[in-house]
Design a protein around this motif. Structure first.
Motif, PDB file in Angstrom:
ATOM      1  N   LEU A   3      -1.459   8.836  -4.212  1.00  0.00           N
ATOM      2  CA  LEU A   3      -0.977   9.020  -2.847  1.00  0.00           C
ATOM      3  C   LEU A   3       0.493   8.651  -2.802  1.00  0.00           C
ATOM      4  N   GLN A   4       1.245   9.301  -1.939  1.00  0.00           N
ATOM      5  CA  GLN A   4       2.576   8.803  -1.639  1.00  0.00           C
ATOM      6  C   GLN A   4       2.470   8.054  -0.313  1.00  0.00           C
ATOM      7  N   VAL A   5       2.941   6.816  -0.326  1.00  0.00           N
ATOM      8  CA  VAL A   5       2.751   5.926   0.816  1.00  0.00           C
ATOM      9  C   VAL A   5       4.104   5.446   1.316  1.00  0.00           C
ATOM     10  N   ALA A   6       4.337   5.603   2.615  1.00  0.00           N
ATOM     11  CA  ALA A   6       5.516   5.014   3.255  1.00  0.00           C
ATOM     12  C   ALA A   6       5.176   3.563   3.560  1.00  0.00           C
TER      13      ALA A   6
ATOM     14  N   GLU B 168      11.158   2.326   0.442  1.00  0.00           N
ATOM     15  CA  GLU B 168      10.682   3.150   1.565  1.00  0.00           C
ATOM     16  C   GLU B 168       9.332   3.792   1.295  1.00  0.00           C
ATOM     17  N   ARG B 169       9.190   4.379   0.109  1.00  0.00           N
ATOM     18  CA  ARG B 169       7.939   5.034  -0.242  1.00  0.00           C
ATOM     19  C   ARG B 169       7.643   4.788  -1.719  1.00  0.00           C
ATOM     20  N   ILE B 170       6.361   4.794  -2.065  1.00  0.00           N
ATOM     21  CA  ILE B 170       5.954   4.693  -3.463  1.00  0.00           C
ATOM     22  C   ILE B 170       4.790   5.645  -3.706  1.00  0.00           C
ATOM     23  N   ASN B 171       4.609   6.017  -4.966  1.00  0.00           N
ATOM     24  CA  ASN B 171       3.399   6.722  -5.388  1.00  0.00           C
ATOM     25  C   ASN B 171       2.447   5.698  -5.992  1.00  0.00           C
TER      26      ASN B 171
ATOM     27  N   THR C 252       1.827   9.651   3.215  1.00  0.00           N
ATOM     28  CA  THR C 252       2.694  10.784   3.586  1.00  0.00           C
ATOM     29  C   THR C 252       2.413  12.029   2.751  1.00  0.00           C
ATOM     30  N   ALA C 253       1.809  11.864   1.565  1.00  0.00           N
ATOM     31  CA  ALA C 253       1.470  13.009   0.720  1.00  0.00           C
ATOM     32  C   ALA C 253       0.280  12.634  -0.150  1.00  0.00           C
ATOM     33  N   VAL C 254      -0.507  13.645  -0.493  1.00  0.00           N
ATOM     34  CA  VAL C 254      -1.766  13.413  -1.204  1.00  0.00           C
ATOM     35  C   VAL C 254      -1.791  14.251  -2.481  1.00  0.00           C
ATOM     36  N   GLY C 255      -2.145  13.613  -3.608  1.00  0.00           N
ATOM     37  CA  GLY C 255      -2.254  14.319  -4.873  1.00  0.00           C
ATOM     38  C   GLY C 255      -3.331  15.393  -4.834  1.00  0.00           C
ATOM     39  N   SER C 256      -3.209  16.385  -5.709  1.00  0.00           N
ATOM     40  CA  SER C 256      -4.062  17.575  -5.649  1.00  0.00           C
ATOM     41  C   SER C 256      -5.537  17.295  -5.897  1.00  0.00           C
ATOM     42  N   SER C 257      -5.868  16.211  -6.607  1.00  0.00           N
ATOM     43  CA  SER C 257      -7.279  15.932  -6.888  1.00  0.00           C
ATOM     44  C   SER C 257      -7.873  14.867  -5.961  1.00  0.00           C
TER      45      SER C 257
ATOM     46  N   ASP D 250      20.558 -12.054  -6.282  1.00  0.00           N
ATOM     47  CA  ASP D 250      21.358 -10.823  -6.322  1.00  0.00           C
ATOM     48  C   ASP D 250      20.454  -9.639  -5.977  1.00  0.00           C
ATOM     49  N   LEU D 251      20.238  -9.441  -4.677  1.00  0.00           N
ATOM     50  CA  LEU D 251      19.422  -8.330  -4.182  1.00  0.00           C
ATOM     51  C   LEU D 251      20.338  -7.212  -3.702  1.00  0.00           C
ATOM     52  N   ARG D 252      20.046  -5.989  -4.117  1.00  0.00           N
ATOM     53  CA  ARG D 252      20.854  -4.842  -3.720  1.00  0.00           C
ATOM     54  C   ARG D 252      19.949  -3.727  -3.211  1.00  0.00           C
ATOM     55  N   THR D 253      20.410  -3.038  -2.178  1.00  0.00           N
ATOM     56  CA  THR D 253      19.703  -1.863  -1.687  1.00  0.00           C
ATOM     57  C   THR D 253      20.336  -0.636  -2.324  1.00  0.00           C
ATOM     58  N   GLU D 254      19.510   0.187  -2.966  1.00  0.00           N
ATOM     59  CA  GLU D 254      20.063   1.355  -3.648  1.00  0.00           C
ATOM     60  C   GLU D 254      19.093   2.529  -3.567  1.00  0.00           C
ATOM     61  N   ALA D 255      19.611   3.707  -3.817  1.00  0.00           N
ATOM     62  CA  ALA D 255      18.780   4.916  -3.790  1.00  0.00           C
ATOM     63  C   ALA D 255      18.019   5.049  -5.100  1.00  0.00           C
ATOM     64  N   ARG D 256      16.802   5.554  -4.994  1.00  0.00           N
ATOM     65  CA  ARG D 256      15.955   5.740  -6.176  1.00  0.00           C
ATOM     66  C   ARG D 256      15.243   7.088  -6.025  1.00  0.00           C
ATOM     67  N   SER D 257      15.096   7.811  -7.120  1.00  0.00           N
ATOM     68  CA  SER D 257      14.405   9.104  -7.080  1.00  0.00           C
ATOM     69  C   SER D 257      12.894   8.890  -7.077  1.00  0.00           C
ATOM     70  N   LEU D 258      12.220   9.651  -6.249  1.00  0.00           N
ATOM     71  CA  LEU D 258      10.760   9.574  -6.175  1.00  0.00           C
ATOM     72  C   LEU D 258      10.197  10.985  -6.304  1.00  0.00           C
ATOM     73  N   SER D 259       9.374  11.184  -7.330  1.00  0.00           N
ATOM     74  CA  SER D 259       8.758  12.493  -7.562  1.00  0.00           C
ATOM     75  C   SER D 259       7.547  12.663  -6.652  1.00  0.00           C
ATOM     76  N   PRO D 260       7.006  13.853  -6.532  1.00  0.00           N
ATOM     77  CA  PRO D 260       5.759  14.041  -5.770  1.00  0.00           C
ATOM     78  C   PRO D 260       4.624  13.240  -6.420  1.00  0.00           C
ATOM     79  N   PRO D 261       3.583  12.912  -5.671  1.00  0.00           N
ATOM     80  CA  PRO D 261       2.476  12.160  -6.257  1.00  0.00           C
ATOM     81  C   PRO D 261       1.748  12.966  -7.323  1.00  0.00           C
ATOM     82  N   LYS D 262       1.264  12.285  -8.354  1.00  0.00           N
ATOM     83  CA  LYS D 262       0.432  12.925  -9.372  1.00  0.00           C
ATOM     84  C   LYS D 262      -0.914  13.306  -8.747  1.00  0.00           C
ATOM     85  N   PRO D 263      -1.723  14.114  -9.455  1.00  0.00           N
ATOM     86  CA  PRO D 263      -2.990  14.565  -8.856  1.00  0.00           C
ATOM     87  C   PRO D 263      -3.873  13.444  -8.308  1.00  0.00           C
ATOM     88  N   ASP D 264      -3.862  12.263  -8.962  1.00  0.00           N
ATOM     89  CA  ASP D 264      -4.750  11.182  -8.522  1.00  0.00           C
ATOM     90  C   ASP D 264      -4.035  10.151  -7.650  1.00  0.00           C
TER      91      ASP D 264
END
Length: 383
Positions: free
Chosen positions: A34-37, A134-137, A76-81, A18-32
């Protein structure tokens, strides 16, 4: 750096098949972080167990779980530290996050940290969600830059290659030794390849599937092959006799100098099948090592006296630690007799919407056209 929460598509397991494709909220990366596509994700045996049974051995899925842990992607995005990565960097993800405080972590053996959180595993709770989205931190510490010329698919293969490298390190194999590998699936092929590039005199790979054995030898993953006969005994004594017979037959395989290989220095057991573990013990010379890599049935009947009386060590191998830099170096090399690691990827599917088809294919040994199925990779659509 991204400054707001975004929506990403994720593949989520709700139960067996039972695999389903669904939307998930992803916050910006924490200081340490990376956000990776995510670009490429290889499907592993544990993923298949969860998909087919909603469990992996004794580990039950207790909440909706995103699978996938053999992955590479693009920052795709880099944490502040974080200062050593930038958007656009291509990375392989090491998805096990240890506590870094316990004795084993401080020894560098973080793969056996009791508090390890591993993406796509239901062992820890709440579950650590996997990479089929699609993307993870992810912590920058556990991301590894891929050099130019190293494909994203090879980046995804670094995870199972890590198991092979870790097994090799624990085997204490030295150049000039003889090696036997049971199992010509992805991990077995990688274990054979690592032993070969590390200077083993002869690497013999054994499997019940003649096609896989031929693939291994023809594509430079092993020097020699042996097709294991399908024989089962009616009781323990008969099964042990068959295992001894199998080991003897493997010993008759010619080495690279056209002499019988005989007993071997190291066995990499990558199936978990009791008959192969038994044969591995009998096939090892006194003072040799049997590396237990395959996750088999939890209780097995083994000829322990045959090991103990010849000081054959049975050594456990679980995941990997500190292997990615060496893995990148290994897959980046080319040359005569060197395995073409890219050939391990036999089937590719684009987009999370085709994931069910990918999982079904990964559970087969051959596709509808008779082609071997070794490693199935899902590439996300943005790639």
């Amino acid at each position: 750096m991204a400054s707001h929460t975004s929506q990403v598509e994720a593949l989520v397991l709700y139960g067996a098949k039972d695999l389903r494709t669904e939307a998930r909220s992803l916050s910006p990366p924490k200081p340490d972080e990376l956000q990776v596509a995510i670009h490429s994700t290889g499907l592993c045996g544990s993923d298949l167990h969860y998909y087919h049974h909603n469990r992996n051995g004794d580990i039950l899925v207790r909440e909706p779980l995103t699978l996938g842990h053999e992955s590479s992607g693009i920052v795709t995005a880099v944490g502040s530290s974080v200062s050593n990565f930038k958007p656009g960097d291509r990375v392989a993800l090491e998805v096990g996050i240890p506590c870094e405080q316990c004795l084993r972590c401080k020894e560098g053996r973080y793969n056996i940290c009791k508090d390890m959180r591993f993406r796509s595993s239901a062992k820890s709770f709440p579950h650590f969600q996997g990479t089929l989205q699609e993307r993870i931190n992810h912590p920058a510490k556990w991301c590894h830059k891929l050099p130019e010329g190293t494909s994203m698919e090879l980046g995804a293969l670094l995870e199972p290659l890590g198991v092979a490298i870790h097994g090799f390190r624990r085997s204490l194999m030295k150049p000039g030794m003889t090696v036997l590998v049971f199992g010509a699936g992805a991990v077995g092929l990688l274990a054979a390849a690592v032993a070969k590039v590390k200077g083993a005199k002869t690497v013999v790979i054994a499997d019940i599937d003649a096609g896989r054995v031929d693939f291994a030898v023809e594509n430079g993953f092993a020097h020699k092959g042996f097709t294991v006969p399908m024989k089962r005994g009616k009781d323990t004594d008969e099964n042990l006799a068959i295992a001894k017979e199998t080991a003897s037959s493997i010993g008759e395989v010619s080495d690279r100098e056209s002499q019988a290989v005989g007993e071997v220095d190291v066995v990499f057991e990558c199936t978990g099948v009791p008959a192969c573990v038994q044969a591995g013990i009998y096939a090892t010379k006194p003072g040799g090592r049997v590396m237990l890599i395959g996750m088999g049935v939890p209780v097995q009947t083994l000829a322990l006296s045959a090991a103990a009386l010849r000081e054959v060590d049975l050594v456990g191998v679980f995941r990997y630690a500190n292997t990615y830099p060496e893995g990148i170096e290994i897959v980046s090399k080319q040359g005569s007799g060197y395995p073409d690691f890219s050939k391990l990827v036999t089937h590719r599917y684009v987009g999370l919407d085709n994931a069910v088809e990918a999982f079904e294919m990964a559970g087969k040994t051959k596709d509808g056209k008779g082609k071997l199925v070794l490693k199935v990779v899902i590439t996300t659509e943005h790639a």
